[in-house]
Scaffold this active site. Structure first.
Site, PDB file in Angstrom:
ATOM      1  CB  SER A   1       5.467  -2.043  11.955  1.00  0.00           C
ATOM      2  OG  SER A   1       5.134  -0.686  12.228  1.00  0.00           O
TER       3      SER A   1
ATOM      4  N   GLY B   1       2.891  -1.160   4.224  1.00  0.00           N
ATOM      5  CA  GLY B   1       2.951   0.242   3.827  1.00  0.00           C
ATOM      6  C   GLY B   1       4.381   0.662   3.510  1.00  0.00           C
ATOM      7  N   GLY B   2       5.061   1.218   4.493  1.00  0.00           N
ATOM      8  CA  GLY B   2       6.393   1.792   4.300  1.00  0.00           C
ATOM      9  C   GLY B   2       7.365   0.882   3.571  1.00  0.00           C
TER      10      GLY B   2
ATOM     11  CG  HIS C   1      -5.702   1.892   5.396  1.00  0.00           C
ATOM     12  ND1 HIS C   1      -5.213   2.855   6.240  1.00  0.00           N
ATOM     13  CD2 HIS C   1      -4.715   0.978   5.247  1.00  0.00           C
ATOM     14  CE1 HIS C   1      -3.967   2.538   6.577  1.00  0.00           C
ATOM     15  NE2 HIS C   1      -3.639   1.406   5.976  1.00  0.00           N
TER      16      HIS C   1
ATOM     17  N   GLY D   1       2.998   2.075  10.746  1.00  0.00           N
ATOM     18  CA  GLY D   1       4.023   3.106  10.581  1.00  0.00           C
ATOM     19  C   GLY D   1       4.786   3.440  11.849  1.00  0.00           C
TER      20      GLY D   1
ATOM     21  CG  ASN E   1      -1.655   1.235   1.477  1.00  0.00           C
ATOM     22  OD1 ASN E   1      -1.737   2.093   0.593  1.00  0.00           O
ATOM     23  ND2 ASN E   1      -2.235   1.384   2.663  1.00  0.00           N
ATOM     24  CD1 TRP E   2       3.798   1.264  -2.686  1.00  0.00           C
ATOM     25  CD2 TRP E   2       4.183   2.672  -4.388  1.00  0.00           C
ATOM     26  NE1 TRP E   2       4.873   0.779  -3.388  1.00  0.00           N
ATOM     27  CE2 TRP E   2       5.127   1.623  -4.449  1.00  0.00           C
ATOM     28  CE3 TRP E   2       4.228   3.666  -5.362  1.00  0.00           C
ATOM     29  CZ2 TRP E   2       6.108   1.545  -5.439  1.00  0.00           C
ATOM     30  CZ3 TRP E   2       5.210   3.588  -6.355  1.00  0.00           C
ATOM     31  CH2 TRP E   2       6.137   2.545  -6.379  1.00  0.00           C
ATOM     32  CE  LYS E   3       0.045   3.136   4.804  1.00  0.00           C
ATOM     33  NZ  LYS E   3       0.188   3.189   6.241  1.00  0.00           N
TER      34      LYS E   3
ATOM     35  CD  GLU F   1      -3.312  -2.550   7.513  1.00  0.00           C
ATOM     36  OE1 GLU F   1      -2.210  -2.761   7.019  1.00  0.00           O
ATOM     37  OE2 GLU F   1      -3.967  -1.531   7.276  1.00  0.00           O
TER      38      GLU F   1
ATOM     39  CD  GLU G   1      -2.519   5.440   6.992  1.00  0.00           C
ATOM     40  OE1 GLU G   1      -2.454   5.459   5.750  1.00  0.00           O
ATOM     41  OE2 GLU G   1      -1.627   4.940   7.707  1.00  0.00           O
TER      42      GLU G   1
HETATM   43  P1  PGA Z   1       3.063   0.157   7.545  1.00  0.00           P
HETATM   44  O1  PGA Z   1       1.579   0.403   7.010  1.00  0.00           O
HETATM   45  O2  PGA Z   1       3.554  -1.134   6.933  1.00  0.00           O
HETATM   46  O3  PGA Z   1       3.846   1.363   7.068  1.00  0.00           O
HETATM   47  O4  PGA Z   1       2.992   0.062   9.030  1.00  0.00           O
HETATM   48  C1  PGA Z   1       0.690  -0.677   6.849  1.00  0.00           C
HETATM   49  C2  PGA Z   1      -0.636  -0.192   6.317  1.00  0.00           C
HETATM   50  O5  PGA Z   1      -1.105   0.879   6.719  1.00  0.00           O
HETATM   51  O6  PGA Z   1      -1.238  -0.875   5.479  1.00  0.00           O
END
Ligand code: PGA
Length: 251
Positions: A207, A228-229, A92, A168, A9-11, A162, A94
């Site tokens: 993470s 994500g990251g 998600h 993150g 997930n590149w956000k 999640e 976010e």
């Molecule tokens: P993260 O994000 O791997 O940067 O913790 C995961 C996500 O929000 O899908």
């Protein structure tokens, strides 16, 4: 037998100059056919990414519940399909936090995606305060109750657990905590959709990195990761695909 899925997930990251990362990630996915891999990129990159990596799955990070209309700034499922997306993330944390999305919105978005043939990754997860208050299980079960779309099937739906406090932050639950939550989710899904829940993939997200992927992906009922990251570069994402492939080969 559930195939492992490593989903990135590149956000709100990624410009055209990053397309070469997608090419490299797609090449790694091709080299590890034992597992599935995909990337959910910003809307602006979907078409270009689908063009440069036609055999690799590209997805989006959100979708509107309607097919068209006066919804400034939103995007619909037919638009995503036309751009080349095959999958979309809904619910998600976010989106829930930044845009006040509820589980009901998530339910409607998943249904819209399905109507247009998109596969869906449906997210759930508790906040840190809910976790610390011992309410995580109840919260996650209630999110699934309210957001699981009608006709939910492992053919097109994947669940992602999640915990918000792990996203993150570099913090992750213990492996036992992950196993417990995934077992609870599996039981909840069984109660709602019956035995096909045994085939539905449940990803862990929060993470995940090359350093912890092998141990997390080996946990019972963890069928992959939402990353994500560590999905932003091939250098960080490919080791996670490799960890999943090693586990798949050992099975
Ligand atoms: P993260 O994000 O791997 O940067 O913790 C995961 C996500 O929000 O899908």
């Amino acid at each position: 037998m559930r195939r492992k899925l490593v989903a990135g997930n590149w956000k709100m990251h990624g410009m055209r100059s990053h397309l070469r990362e997608i090419e490299a990630i797609a090449a790694a996915a091709r080299a590890h056919p034992q597992v599935d891999a995909l990337l959910c990129v910003p809307y602006t990159l979907i078409a270009a990414a689908a063009d440069i990596a036609p055999d690799f799955t590209i997805g989006a990070q959100d979708v509107h519940e309607n097919d068209q209309g006066a919804h400034t700034g939103d995007i619909s499922a037919p638009m995503l399909v036309e751009a080349g997306a095959k999958v979309v993330i809904v619910g998600h944390s976010e989106r829930r936090a930044d845009h006040a999305e509820t589980s009901h919105h998530t339910w409607a978005k998943a249904a819209a995606a399905r109507r247009h043939g998109l596969n869906v990754i449906l997210c759930c997860g508790e906040t840190e305060a809910e976790h610390d208050a011992g309410r995580a299980e109840r919260i996650v079960q209630s999110q699934i109750e309210k957001s699981l779309p009608d006709g939910a099937s492992p053919d097109w739906l994947t669940i992602a657990y999640e915990p918000r406090w792990a996203i993150g932050t570099g913090k992750t639950p213990t492996l036992d905590e992950i196993a417990t939550m995934h077992a609870i989710l599996r039981a909840k899904l069984r109660g709602m959709i019956g035995p096909s829940a045994n085939e539905m993939r449940i990803l862990y997200g929060g993470s995940v990195s090359g350093a912890n992927a092998a141990s997390i992906l080996a946990v019972d009922d963890v069928d992959g990761a939402l990353v994500g990251g560590a999905s932003l570069t091939a250098a960080k994402f490919v080791p996670i695909i490799e960890a999943a492939a090693q586990i798949a080969m050992a099975d």
